[in-house]
Design an enzyme around this catalytic site. Structure first.
Site, short mmCIF file in Angstrom:
data_model
loop_
_atom_site.label_atom_id
_atom_site.label_comp_id
_atom_site.label_asym_id
_atom_site.label_seq_id
_atom_site.Cartn_x
_atom_site.Cartn_y
_atom_site.Cartn_z
N CYS A 134 0.83 -1.21 0.00
CA CYS A 134 0.00 0.00 0.00
C CYS A 134 0.86 1.25 0.00
CB CYS A 134 -0.92 -0.02 1.22
SG CYS A 134 -1.87 1.50 1.37
N CYS A 137 -0.36 4.06 2.26
CA CYS A 137 -0.11 3.88 3.71
C CYS A 137 1.36 4.11 4.03
CB CYS A 137 -0.45 2.46 4.14
SG CYS A 137 -1.94 1.79 3.43
N ASP A 138 2.25 3.64 3.18
CA ASP A 138 3.66 3.54 3.59
C ASP A 138 4.62 4.40 2.79
OD1 ASP A 138 2.85 1.63 5.44
OD2 ASP A 138 2.98 0.02 3.96
#
Ligand code: NAP
Length: 318
Positions: A134, A137-138
């Site tokens: 992701c 997200c990261d």
């Protein structure tokens, strides 16, 4: 134990749209949120192609709005993941988190699909330590670092483009010499000077030192030579697996695991059980198409509860 008229599994755009429609039909649906409340759109950034938002909308905001809309009409939410179901008797029995049980006269399955992994050495142990599925997200953690993205579809292009906002360099690794992604996404990626390409190479292993990823080892499909692509982050974007294992074969699926529905509606092989969204759609997989099938599933379920739904499974093999 209460018997609910309608239980909906999953809170992506399909489940939440089904929830809005079922709640507005006064069915007071119970929605089981799942492991990733809001579904895959909470892992994405801006959505530019959901009609009604000319300037785009952030994925989490869209999902939050859908949830509030469902709550406004009486939908109830229960946090947890469905671990098993018993569809052999009526009412259906739904087990959440291994222990909480719910009974439902009808059921909508909208559990979506999850990211696939490569299954190569070094991957599992590095997940969350340099390996990610992701970018949204990261990506932030890889500011000014080198990143590798694996995959040749739209997801890989999208992840790579997003990651260029942070990374010093993004290398897309694809196992063939032609991409699967749509032309527009390919063009955007090709036009981005931060994106490099390693085509026709197969990922072999993820290499780490001291719990930090140092690169992805790839093999040239033509000559068999291996090389290490140095990177501190490896993003896997190779597609998704439908979340249907909890059904343990009680609802008919295709060989990959996607739920089979009657083409003209959203009915599954079990009367009173309907499916919508990515769990039954391996083709379109868009927020808007998922929402559309969620609407259809709720309308089918309403008819079913009225005794007016014709379950003609023979239509799946005309
Ligand atoms: P996808 O289209 O199935 O592409 C998966 C890619 O990963 C393929 O290029 C595949 O290679 C590769 N792959 C699969 N298994 C692999 C493995 N074990 N090792 C190495 N490579 C592997 O999946 P997706 O990109 O997630 O897209 C799914 C659907 O969502 C598509 O319909 C797509 O159009 C849509 N989508 C659209 C957007 C957008 O429009 N903005 C964004 C994301 C997704 P091969 O090509 O060799 O099979």
């Amino acid at each position: 134990m209460d018997e609910r008229k309608a239980i909906i599994l999953g809170t992506g755009p399909a489940g939440l749209t089904a929830a809005i429609y079922a709640a507005r039909a006064n069915l007071n649906p119970l929605i089981i949120e799942g492991n990733e409340p809001g579904g895959q759109l909470t892992l994405t950034t801006e959505i530019e192609n959901f009609p009604g938002f000319p300037e785009g909308i952030m994925g989490p905001e869209l999902m939050d709005n859908m949830r509030k809309q469902a709550e406004r009409f009486g939908a109830e939410f229960f946090f947890g993941a469905v671990t098993s179901v018993d569809l052999s008797k009526r009412p259906f029995r739904i087990t959440v988190n291994e222990s909480d049980e719910f009974l439902g006269r009808s059921l909508i399955i909208s559990t979506g699909a999850s990211a696939k992994m490569l299954g190569i050495p070094g991957e599992a142990e590095a997940l969350g330590h340099g390996v990610s599925t992701c970018a949204t997200c990261d990506g932030f953690f890889f500011r000014d670092k080198k990143i590798v993205v694996v995959g040749g579809g739209d997801s890989a292009m999208e992840e790579a483009l997003f990651l260029t906002k942070f990374a010093s360099e993004v290398t897309i690794v694809h196992r063939r010499d032609t991409l699967r992604a749509s032309k527009v996404m390919q063009d955007r990626a090709h036009d981005n000077p931060k994106i490099k390409w390693v085509m026709n190479h197969t990922p072999v292993a993820i290499k780490s030192e001291d719990h930090h990823v140092i690169g992805l080892e790839v093999r040239n499909n033509e000559n068999g030579h291996t090389q290490l692509l140095e990177a501190e982050g490896v993003f896997i974007a190779i597609g998704h697996q439908p979340n249907t294992a909890f059904l343990s074969g009680q609802v008919q699926t295709d060989k990959v695991g996607y739920i089979v529905t009657i083409p003209q509606n959203t009915a599954t092989s079990v009367e009173g059980v309907f499916a919508c969204g990515d769990v039954m759609d391996s083709r379109y997989r868009q927020a808007i198409t998922a929402a559309g099938t969620g609407c259809r599933a709720a309308m089918d379920l309403e008819k079913y509860l009225e005794g007016a739904f014709v379950h003609d499974w023979s239509l799946t093999n005309p």
